[in-house]
Design a protein around this motif. Structure first.
Motif, PDB file in Angstrom:
ATOM      1  N   PRO A  75      33.595 -11.271  39.239  1.00 52.79           N
ATOM      2  CA  PRO A  75      33.347  -9.877  39.625  1.00 52.79           C
ATOM      3  C   PRO A  75      34.073  -9.450  40.899  1.00 52.79           C
ATOM      4  O   PRO A  75      34.634  -8.338  40.943  1.00 52.79           O
ATOM      5  CB  PRO A  75      31.825  -9.834  39.796  1.00 52.79           C
ATOM      6  CG  PRO A  75      31.319 -10.856  38.842  1.00 52.79           C
ATOM      7  CD  PRO A  75      32.326 -11.965  38.882  1.00 52.79           C
ATOM      8  N   GLU A  76      34.082 -10.271  41.925  1.00 53.51           N
ATOM      9  CA  GLU A  76      34.754  -9.891  43.167  1.00 53.51           C
ATOM     10  C   GLU A  76      36.263  -9.748  42.967  1.00 53.51           C
ATOM     11  O   GLU A  76      36.906  -8.906  43.587  1.00 53.51           O
ATOM     12  CB  GLU A  76      34.459 -10.918  44.267  1.00 53.51           C
ATOM     13  CG  GLU A  76      33.043 -10.845  44.828  1.00 53.51           C
ATOM     14  CD  GLU A  76      32.774  -9.570  45.595  1.00 53.51           C
ATOM     15  OE1 GLU A  76      33.737  -8.822  45.911  1.00 53.51           O
ATOM     16  OE2 GLU A  76      31.591  -9.290  45.881  1.00 53.51           O
ATOM     17  N   GLN A  77      36.815 -10.569  42.081  1.00 52.48           N
ATOM     18  CA  GLN A  77      38.246 -10.463  41.794  1.00 52.48           C
ATOM     19  C   GLN A  77      38.553  -9.174  41.047  1.00 52.48           C
ATOM     20  O   GLN A  77      39.577  -8.527  41.298  1.00 52.48           O
ATOM     21  CB  GLN A  77      38.689 -11.683  40.979  1.00 52.48           C
ATOM     22  CG  GLN A  77      38.633 -12.994  41.737  1.00 52.48           C
ATOM     23  CD  GLN A  77      38.912 -14.198  40.854  1.00 52.48           C
ATOM     24  OE1 GLN A  77      38.324 -14.344  39.774  1.00 52.48           O
ATOM     25  NE2 GLN A  77      39.811 -15.068  41.300  1.00 52.48           N
ATOM     26  N   VAL A  78      37.676  -8.804  40.130  1.00 55.46           N
ATOM     27  CA  VAL A  78      37.858  -7.552  39.392  1.00 55.46           C
ATOM     28  C   VAL A  78      37.747  -6.368  40.345  1.00 55.46           C
ATOM     29  O   VAL A  78      38.556  -5.436  40.298  1.00 55.46           O
ATOM     30  CB  VAL A  78      36.831  -7.426  38.255  1.00 55.46           C
ATOM     31  CG1 VAL A  78      36.991  -6.086  37.536  1.00 55.46           C
ATOM     32  CG2 VAL A  78      36.968  -8.575  37.268  1.00 55.46           C
ATOM     33  N   ARG A  79      36.742  -6.397  41.223  1.00 57.59           N
ATOM     34  CA  ARG A  79      36.567  -5.288  42.158  1.00 57.59           C
ATOM     35  C   ARG A  79      37.770  -5.168  43.092  1.00 57.59           C
ATOM     36  O   ARG A  79      38.211  -4.059  43.402  1.00 57.59           O
ATOM     37  CB  ARG A  79      35.290  -5.469  42.970  1.00 57.59           C
ATOM     38  CG  ARG A  79      35.028  -4.295  43.914  1.00 57.59           C
ATOM     39  CD  ARG A  79      33.650  -4.308  44.497  1.00 57.59           C
ATOM     40  NE  ARG A  79      33.448  -5.411  45.427  1.00 57.59           N
ATOM     41  CZ  ARG A  79      32.379  -5.532  46.197  1.00 57.59           C
ATOM     42  NH1 ARG A  79      31.399  -4.616  46.108  1.00 57.59           N
ATOM     43  NH2 ARG A  79      32.233  -6.559  46.999  1.00 57.59           N
ATOM     44  N   LYS A  80      38.307  -6.291  43.527  1.00 62.07           N
ATOM     45  CA  LYS A  80      39.478  -6.263  44.403  1.00 62.07           C
ATOM     46  C   LYS A  80      40.682  -5.668  43.678  1.00 62.07           C
ATOM     47  O   LYS A  80      41.484  -4.932  44.274  1.00 62.07           O
ATOM     48  CB  LYS A  80      39.797  -7.677  44.884  1.00 62.07           C
ATOM     49  CG  LYS A  80      40.956  -7.748  45.877  1.00 62.07           C
ATOM     50  CD  LYS A  80      41.169  -9.167  46.367  1.00 62.07           C
ATOM     51  CE  LYS A  80      42.331  -9.222  47.363  1.00 62.07           C
ATOM     52  NZ  LYS A  80      42.561 -10.607  47.845  1.00 62.07           N
ATOM     53  N   LEU A  81      40.814  -5.977  42.388  1.00 64.33           N
ATOM     54  CA  LEU A  81      41.939  -5.488  41.603  1.00 64.33           C
ATOM     55  C   LEU A  81      41.860  -3.985  41.365  1.00 64.33           C
ATOM     56  O   LEU A  81      42.879  -3.287  41.346  1.00 64.33           O
ATOM     57  CB  LEU A  81      41.974  -6.237  40.271  1.00 64.33           C
ATOM     58  CG  LEU A  81      43.237  -6.135  39.420  1.00 64.33           C
ATOM     59  CD1 LEU A  81      44.452  -6.660  40.177  1.00 64.33           C
ATOM     60  CD2 LEU A  81      43.046  -6.896  38.105  1.00 64.33           C
ATOM     61  N   PHE A  82      40.629  -3.467  41.187  1.00 62.26           N
ATOM     62  CA  PHE A  82      40.443  -2.037  40.913  1.00 62.26           C
ATOM     63  C   PHE A  82      39.566  -1.418  42.001  1.00 62.26           C
ATOM     64  O   PHE A  82      38.623  -0.688  41.704  1.00 62.26           O
ATOM     65  CB  PHE A  82      39.791  -1.831  39.537  1.00 62.26           C
ATOM     66  CG  PHE A  82      40.563  -2.424  38.401  1.00 62.26           C
ATOM     67  CD1 PHE A  82      41.636  -1.748  37.854  1.00 62.26           C
ATOM     68  CD2 PHE A  82      40.218  -3.656  37.876  1.00 62.26           C
ATOM     69  CE1 PHE A  82      42.354  -2.297  36.787  1.00 62.26           C
ATOM     70  CE2 PHE A  82      40.920  -4.208  36.814  1.00 62.26           C
ATOM     71  CZ  PHE A  82      41.996  -3.532  36.273  1.00 62.26           C
ATOM     72  N   ARG A  83      39.888  -1.734  43.245  1.00 60.47           N
ATOM     73  CA  ARG A  83      38.960  -1.442  44.344  1.00 60.47           C
ATOM     74  C   ARG A  83      38.572   0.031  44.454  1.00 60.47           C
ATOM     75  O   ARG A  83      37.436   0.343  44.813  1.00 60.47           O
ATOM     76  CB  ARG A  83      39.545  -1.905  45.676  1.00 60.47           C
ATOM     77  CG  ARG A  83      40.855  -1.268  46.078  1.00 60.47           C
ATOM     78  CD  ARG A  83      41.207  -1.625  47.533  1.00 60.47           C
ATOM     79  NE  ARG A  83      41.311  -3.062  47.720  1.00 60.47           N
ATOM     80  CZ  ARG A  83      42.437  -3.745  47.576  1.00 60.47           C
ATOM     81  NH1 ARG A  83      43.555  -3.097  47.212  1.00 60.47           N
ATOM     82  NH2 ARG A  83      42.481  -5.028  47.781  1.00 60.47           N
ATOM     83  N   ARG A  84      39.463   0.944  44.166  1.00 60.15           N
ATOM     84  CA  ARG A  84      39.145   2.370  44.302  1.00 60.15           C
ATOM     85  C   ARG A  84      38.140   2.833  43.253  1.00 60.15           C
ATOM     86  O   ARG A  84      37.382   3.767  43.480  1.00 60.15           O
ATOM     87  CB  ARG A  84      40.414   3.214  44.177  1.00 60.15           C
ATOM     88  CG  ARG A  84      41.346   3.127  45.379  1.00 60.15           C
ATOM     89  CD  ARG A  84      42.469   4.125  45.214  1.00 60.15           C
ATOM     90  NE  ARG A  84      43.365   4.125  46.366  1.00 60.15           N
ATOM     91  CZ  ARG A  84      44.415   4.933  46.504  1.00 60.15           C
ATOM     92  NH1 ARG A  84      44.687   5.809  45.537  1.00 60.15           N
ATOM     93  NH2 ARG A  84      45.181   4.870  47.569  1.00 60.15           N
ATOM     94  N   ASN A  85      38.169   2.197  42.096  1.00 60.19           N
ATOM     95  CA  ASN A  85      37.364   2.671  40.969  1.00 60.19           C
ATOM     96  C   ASN A  85      36.174   1.780  40.644  1.00 60.19           C
ATOM     97  O   ASN A  85      35.369   2.131  39.788  1.00 60.19           O
ATOM     98  CB  ASN A  85      38.242   2.745  39.697  1.00 60.19           C
ATOM     99  CG  ASN A  85      39.517   3.524  39.886  1.00 60.19           C
ATOM    100  OD1 ASN A  85      40.382   3.111  40.637  1.00 60.19           O
ATOM    101  ND2 ASN A  85      39.633   4.648  39.204  1.00 60.19           N
ATOM    102  N   ALA A  86      36.067   0.614  41.281  1.00 59.42           N
ATOM    103  CA  ALA A  86      35.127  -0.406  40.821  1.00 59.42           C
ATOM    104  C   ALA A  86      33.894  -0.523  41.701  1.00 59.42           C
ATOM    105  O   ALA A  86      33.956  -0.337  42.918  1.00 59.42           O
ATOM    106  CB  ALA A  86      35.840  -1.761  40.738  1.00 59.42           C
TER     107      ALA A  86
END
Length: 477
Positions: A75-86
């Motif tokens: 989850p943290e990797q996904v949020r970092k990848l789409f930080r503006r939208n996640a």
């Protein structure tokens, strides 16, 4: 659905792969937002798959309601990848919601299994229900953790193939709903899976296989352990997605309706409440029809119909104890909602309009003086009137009462006075059943007034929806 010849994959253990040339799912059918997430994860070096209901629906030639993504990224990797939208959500299992405008793509990390292991991330109740589950795993483990074979199909963005770790493709072609793993164990892990089985069977027109049906009788009592707010959400999915009538019949056949609404279920086969089932089926039929026409619905109206038989029984008991009609109705409403809250918690934003729909039913009987005008101006009038119409169709009240109110809504000032007088005469036995209005009492177009007094004149009948289901003030979501 296209034929599904598949072969064992040499790269992914346990998977059968259907190449792009042998299935009907196209990237053109997948939303741009989902493609952005899938491609973004793939470019960053992560595995990325479209999974679940969207793949199932696309294979069946249906339009998916939403798109879910499974990945090996945490989850943290996904949020970092789409930080503006996640943003991270969830308790039992942490998910990432990636938002593009009004569309949300739900991204889940592959789920693992802690079976046979002591893992502080996985917690079960005494009956086997999963209380906490943040165990990550492989793609194959993720597939084994899903509920039904039809929901365990993966669309691989890398080569556009379909991966199947069980019998999903075969079951789709056969119109069969099959649980992955041991059905009883899966129901004990999450009793809501029994409700999901009913919902998918009704939605897809599939047959629930015998192995999936067998444990329901023994496991349905486990629904009492599920948080009441979650059961409310699951009930909405059962009854407000266009398959309410079929879902209702399946729930009753499997004894699940009794687990959700025990008071109501006990009355539906009681000859003394013969109109109750007719009223409820009318509400379910109307809900399905509105959704088919692309119209909105509100849970308040549906739950008012679902709980009406229990309300009537409780009100009659209170009246037999000497309680006045209005007091009996109010106390019965409180009691029924309190009883319901122990299993399905109806949020306040829906419970309040429900009670108004119920309370207004008695006011339809009082047609003297200014009372009909006041009721017509009530913001919940339209929903309450539609409910009155349901009661008439079920045989609970005479159709002439509904006809009177239909005429009252369209009549002009003189016509309404005549109707009120007619109602008074009917109640005293001096007037025959309601007939057509005199021609002079039908509503006529009004000329626009030129004086300033026009701004202070009476308005026409209050605005409202064309159906009680679509009352904006009733708390539509």
């Amino acid at each position: 659905m296209a034929a599904a010849p598949s072969s064992l994959s040499s790269g992914i253990p346990g998977a059968r792969v259907t190449p792009r040339s042998q299935h009907n799912v196209s990237r053109l059918q997948i939303s741009d937002s989902a493609l952005q997430v899938l491609n973004g994860l793939h470019r960053a070096g992560f595995q990325a798959y479209l999974v679940g209901g969207s793949v199932r629906d696309l294979l069946l030639g249906r339009e998916p309601k939403d798109f879910d993504v499974a990945t090996d990224a945490h989850p943290e990797q996904v949020r970092k990848l789409f930080r503006r939208n996640a943003r991270l959500i969830g308790r039992r299992f942490i998910l990432v919601h990636v938002q593009f405008g009004n569309e949300i793509i739900e991204v889940a990390t592959f789920r693992g299994s802690a079976n046979g292991k002591e893992d502080e991330s996985s917690e079960h109740s005494e009956t086997g229900r999963i209380l906490a589950d943040n165990v990550y795993g492989s793609l194959e483990e993720d597939a084994r953790r899903r509920d039904f074979t039809a929901n365990a199909l993966y669309y691989n963005i890398a080569d556009r193939s379909i991966l199947d770790f069980s019998t999903g493709m075969e079951d789709l072609q056969a119109g069969r709903l099959r649980v992955i793993g041991d059905p009883e164990q899966r129901y004990r892990e999450d009793p809501v899976r029994m409700l999901r089985a009913v919902r998918f069977a009704a939605k897809l027109g599939f047959t629930l296989d015998a192995a999936a049906q067998a444990p329901i009788a023994a496991c349905r009592k486990l629904l009492q352990e599920v948080p009441s707010a979650r059961l409310f959400e699951e009930t909405l999915k059962l009854f407000l997605t266009g398959n309410a009538q079929t879902s209702f019949e399946h729930l009753r056949q499997m004894g699940l309706f009794a687990a959700l609404f025990p008071q109501v279920d006990a009355l539906l086969d009681d000859a003394r409440y013969g109109s109750a089932r007719i009223l409820l089926q009318g509400a379910l039929q109307g809900t399905d029809a509105r959704l088919l026409d692309g119209k909105s619905v509100t849970p308040a109206f549906l739950f008012a119909a679902l709980l009406w038989p229990a309300l009537q029984q409780e009100r009659q008991l209170l009246e037999q104890q000497g309680k006045p009609e209005t007091v009996a109705l109010q106390q019965a409403a409180s009691g029924v909602l309190q009883e319901c809250a122990g299993r399905i918690s109806v949020p306040r934003r829906f419970a309040l309009p429900m009670r108004e729909i119920w309370d207004l039913q008695a006011r339809f009987m009082r047609r003297g003086g200014r009372r009909p005008h006041a009721l017509l101006a009530h913001p919940r009038f339209r929903a309450a009137f539609d409910f009155l119409n349901l009661r008439s169709q079920s045989g609970e009240i005479p159709a002439t009462l509904v006809e009177w109110w239909e005429q009252f809504q369209t009549a002009d000032h003189d016509g309404r006075r005549a109707l009120i007088e007619r109602a008074r005469l009917e109640e005293t036995g001096q007037e025959p059943a309601l007939g057509p209005l005199p021609a002079t009492s039908r509503r006529r177009p009004r000329r626009r007034r030129r004086s300033n007094h026009a701004k202070q004149g009476e308005t026409s009948q209050p605005g409202g929806s064309d159906d009680g289901h679509d009352d904006g003030r009733a708390g539509n979501d």
